[in-house]
Design a protein around this motif. Structure first.
Motif, short mmCIF file in Angstrom:
data_model
loop_
_atom_site.label_atom_id
_atom_site.label_comp_id
_atom_site.label_asym_id
_atom_site.label_seq_id
_atom_site.Cartn_x
_atom_site.Cartn_y
_atom_site.Cartn_z
N LEU A 1 0.83 -1.22 0.00
CA LEU A 1 0.00 0.00 0.00
C LEU A 1 0.87 1.26 0.00
N TYR A 2 1.96 1.22 0.77
CA TYR A 2 2.88 2.36 0.81
C TYR A 2 3.52 2.58 -0.56
N LEU A 3 3.96 1.51 -1.18
CA LEU A 3 4.66 1.64 -2.47
C LEU A 3 3.72 2.06 -3.59
N LEU A 4 2.49 1.53 -3.59
CA LEU A 4 1.56 1.83 -4.67
C LEU A 4 0.89 3.19 -4.53
N PHE A 5 0.53 3.54 -3.27
CA PHE A 5 -0.29 4.74 -3.07
C PHE A 5 0.37 5.78 -2.15
N ASN A 6 1.63 5.51 -1.75
CA ASN A 6 2.36 6.44 -0.89
C ASN A 6 1.63 6.71 0.42
N ILE A 7 0.95 5.70 0.94
CA ILE A 7 0.26 5.81 2.23
C ILE A 7 1.30 5.62 3.33
N PRO A 8 1.37 6.51 4.33
CA PRO A 8 2.33 6.33 5.43
C PRO A 8 2.19 4.94 6.06
N LEU A 9 3.31 4.37 6.47
CA LEU A 9 3.32 2.99 6.93
C LEU A 9 2.40 2.73 8.11
N VAL A 10 2.36 3.67 9.06
CA VAL A 10 1.50 3.47 10.24
C VAL A 10 0.05 3.35 9.81
N LEU B 1 3.49 -2.38 14.36
CA LEU B 1 3.36 -0.97 14.72
C LEU B 1 4.51 -0.53 15.62
N ILE B 2 4.85 -1.36 16.60
CA ILE B 2 5.96 -1.03 17.50
C ILE B 2 7.25 -0.85 16.69
N CYS B 3 7.47 -1.76 15.75
CA CYS B 3 8.67 -1.70 14.91
C CYS B 3 8.70 -0.41 14.09
N VAL B 4 7.56 -0.06 13.49
CA VAL B 4 7.47 1.16 12.67
C VAL B 4 7.69 2.41 13.53
N LEU B 5 7.05 2.45 14.71
CA LEU B 5 7.16 3.63 15.58
C LEU B 5 8.57 3.79 16.13
N LEU B 6 9.22 2.67 16.49
CA LEU B 6 10.57 2.74 17.04
C LEU B 6 11.60 3.23 16.02
N THR B 7 11.33 3.00 14.75
CA THR B 7 12.29 3.38 13.70
C THR B 7 11.85 4.64 12.94
N SER B 8 10.73 5.26 13.37
CA SER B 8 10.19 6.40 12.61
C SER B 8 11.15 7.59 12.58
N GLY B 9 11.97 7.73 13.63
CA GLY B 9 12.90 8.86 13.65
C GLY B 9 14.24 8.55 13.02
N LYS B 10 14.41 7.32 12.58
CA LYS B 10 15.69 6.90 11.99
C LYS B 10 15.64 7.00 10.48
N SER B 11 16.71 6.57 9.84
CA SER B 11 16.77 6.64 8.37
C SER B 11 15.82 5.61 7.76
N ALA B 12 15.52 5.82 6.47
CA ALA B 12 14.63 4.89 5.75
C ALA B 12 15.22 3.49 5.73
N ILE B 13 16.55 3.41 5.57
CA ILE B 13 17.21 2.08 5.51
C ILE B 13 17.02 1.34 6.82
N ASP B 14 17.16 2.05 7.96
CA ASP B 14 16.97 1.42 9.27
C ASP B 14 15.54 0.90 9.43
N GLU B 15 14.58 1.70 8.97
CA GLU B 15 13.18 1.30 9.06
C GLU B 15 12.92 0.06 8.21
N HIS B 16 13.45 0.07 6.99
CA HIS B 16 13.25 -1.06 6.09
C HIS B 16 13.90 -2.33 6.65
N THR B 17 15.12 -2.18 7.18
CA THR B 17 15.85 -3.33 7.73
C THR B 17 15.12 -3.90 8.93
N ALA B 18 14.61 -3.01 9.79
CA ALA B 18 13.91 -3.46 11.00
C ALA B 18 12.65 -4.26 10.63
#
Length: 530
Positions: free
Chosen positions: A144-153, A388-405
């Motif tokens: 959904l994020y990739l197709l419609f640019n909807i924020p991950l949360v 959700l916990i994973c997304v919120l914990l990495t929201s302030g980090k880089s995109a790569i960190d979020e993707h890896t997590a």
């Protein structure tokens, strides 16, 4: 008890007692015309195999197969083939158990084991289903994020709304659900056939890779932190999953069968096996195409990020693609968009099958029933929490960190599958080996019995072998010496617990089978004395 069950007060309770036929609302509801030719008969029986095949091509398979291709070219093709053949064998036995015994696997295990063991196995299987659901949440949210640019949360919360899709599907009939699943499988198949066809792979190398060698399960050579053994274990772990065995033993009973006619039962077993093997062949093709993508679509070693984000980016990055045709198509955004569409289709397919499986194990193990929409809502909300916990914990980090997590969470969640798989495979094999359970005609033949035990022992050994590395994966890419020691101790304790629980399961099943044989003999003697 029956009078209470029929009172209006009981009827309107969301959670009810259930000890009837497996998936009672659809059990035996599909008529199968007799005296048709082979192909028309096969079509009438086709459908359950498609729902099962979905589990063999869900989002959990994608990164393992593509990364395996990137790191070891076509060498791990043989692992996909072996996994698919084992899957065909296990699913055949699961379907046969349901058709012949008129019980799904959960019901059959519960009937032959103690109440306490039944509850333990139910909890274990629920954890495995939730682990699978985490991969589906991540896959659907990212799509959904990739197709419609909807924020991950927000995308994660939207995945909860697929319960509305399920509500709609329950109103249209099971045969139409089967058709929808087949259509979604064809969408996934088309996407990967198209992308691989453009890449012009080395088909000679593909065929050569189907033959296993000593290097296939080697630990001596490591590429990007992956050894051939760890790559093989990842593919096997993502391919053969316990919930498919429970599901198949239930939905194989949707066809109307005259159980007093042994030939009708035999015909149903035969065509259920054809349906399953054909659909699992499609799953084998999809998984093979994923590995071939890793080799042929991308330049060797180009994919550094094996997450869905990384793969999407790689399919739109012309510097990472292998030939001019792919590059020209990638410029239009078609390759990456098709990948995201296939990911979304895969997630929706798994929604249907995961919910049905959850109902099967709940009714079978603990005799509780709740509406499918409520079952889906509860399991999805639980599965959403770690994402959700994973997304919120990495929201302030880089995109790569979020993707890896997110990718690590998806891969690490699959560790529960290693726990649960032996406790579905072993009872399935023991019961289908038994003449008391299946009758002399339908019990496993000698060669199926031999291959079955080889598969069960082999998969259990490989899953336990990979457990220390799986647990170590929870500590990230650079675990400390203390974390490595802790993960090994924890892994060995878990292995001991799994083996002890397996012994308990075998003991209970043997005792239950003996009791069942005695009941049969007593019934036969009573009938003879009349």
């Amino acid at each position: 008890m029956s009078e209470k069950t029929n009172t209006p007060n009981r009827k309107h309770k969301l959670i009810q007692y259930a000890n009837g036929p497996s998936l009672e609302e659809i059990n035996g509801t599909i008529e199968v015309p007799k005296n048709l030719n082979f192909w028309k008969t096969l079509f009438a029986y086709s459908g359950p195999g498609a729902l099962v095949a979905v589990g063999y091509m869900d989002p959990g398979n994608w990164s393992t197969s593509i990364t395996g291709g990137q790191n070891y070219q076509y060498m791990l093709m043989s692992v996909i083939l072996i996994s698919s053949l084992i899957a065909m064998l296990l699913q055949y036995m699961a379907a046969k158990l349901g058709i012949v015994s008129q019980m799904d696997l959960a019901q059959a295990i519960r009937a032959r084991t103690s109440k306490s063991l039944g509850i333990v196995l139910w909890i274990l299987t629920e954890l495995a289903i939730m682990a699978t659901d985490i991969a589906e949440v991540i896959g659907a949210a990212i799509a959904l994020y990739l197709l419609f640019n909807i924020p991950l949360v927000i995308a994660v919360f939207i995945t909860v709304l697929d319960v509305l899709v399920l509500l709609l599907l329950t109103k249209i009939g099971f045969r139409k659900i089967e058709a929808i699943v087949v259509c979604l499988i064809l969408v996934i198949l088309f996407v990967f056939v198209y992308q691989v066809a453009l890449s012009n792979p080395d088909w000679g190398g593909v065929i050569k890779g189907l033959v296993p060698t000593a290097d296939t399960f080697s630990t001596s050579r490591s590429v990007n932190g992956m050894t051939p053994l760890s790559g093989a274990l990842g593919i096997i772990g993502a391919t053969v999953m316990p919930h498919n065995l429970y599901l198949h033993s239930a939905i194989s009973q949707t066809r109307k069968i005259d159980h007093n006619d042994e030939e009708d039962v035999a015909r149903t077993v035969k065509f259920a096996a054809w349906d399953s093997n054909i659909q699992l062949s499609f799953a084998f093709v999809v998984n093979s195409l994923l590995l071939i993508m890793g080799v042929a679509v991308f330049k060797s070693g180009a994919v550094k990020d094996p997450s869905f984000f990384g793969l999407y980016e790689a399919l739109s990055n012309t510097s990472m693609l292998s030939n001019g045709i792919l590059i020209s198509v990638a410029k239009s955004g078609a390759l990456s968009a098709l990948f995201a569409i296939a990911l979304l289709a895969s997630g929706q397919n798994s929604t249907i099958t995961g919910t049905l499986t959850g109902q099967v194990i709940m009714e079978g193990f603990v005799h509780m029933r709740m509406p499918l929409w409520l079952r889906r809502l509860v399991t999805r909300l639980i599965s959403v929490i770690p994402v959700l916990i994973c997304v919120l914990l990495t929201s302030g980090k880089s995109a790569i960190d979020e993707h890896t997590a997110l990718n690590n969470l998806m891969n690490n969640s699959q560790v529960f599958l290693a726990f649960a798989l032996p406790f579905s495979m072993l009872p399935l094999l023991m019961m289908t080996d038994s003449a008391a359970e299946m009758g002399k005609r339908f019990k496993n033949s000698l060669w199926i019995k031999g291959l079955g035990w080889l598969s069960v022992i082999g998969l259990t050994f490989l899953n336990l072998l990979g457990l220390p590395d799986s647990i170590l994966g929870f500590f990230g890419d650079n675990p400390s010496a203390g974390e490595q020691t802790f993960s090994k101790i924890l892994a060995y304790l878990l292995i001991a617990a799994i083996l002890a629980l397996l012994v308990w399961t075998v003991f209970d099943l043997q005792r239950g089978n003996k009791r069942y044989v005695e009941q049969q003999l007593a019934a036969a003697a009573k009938e003879a004395n009349k």
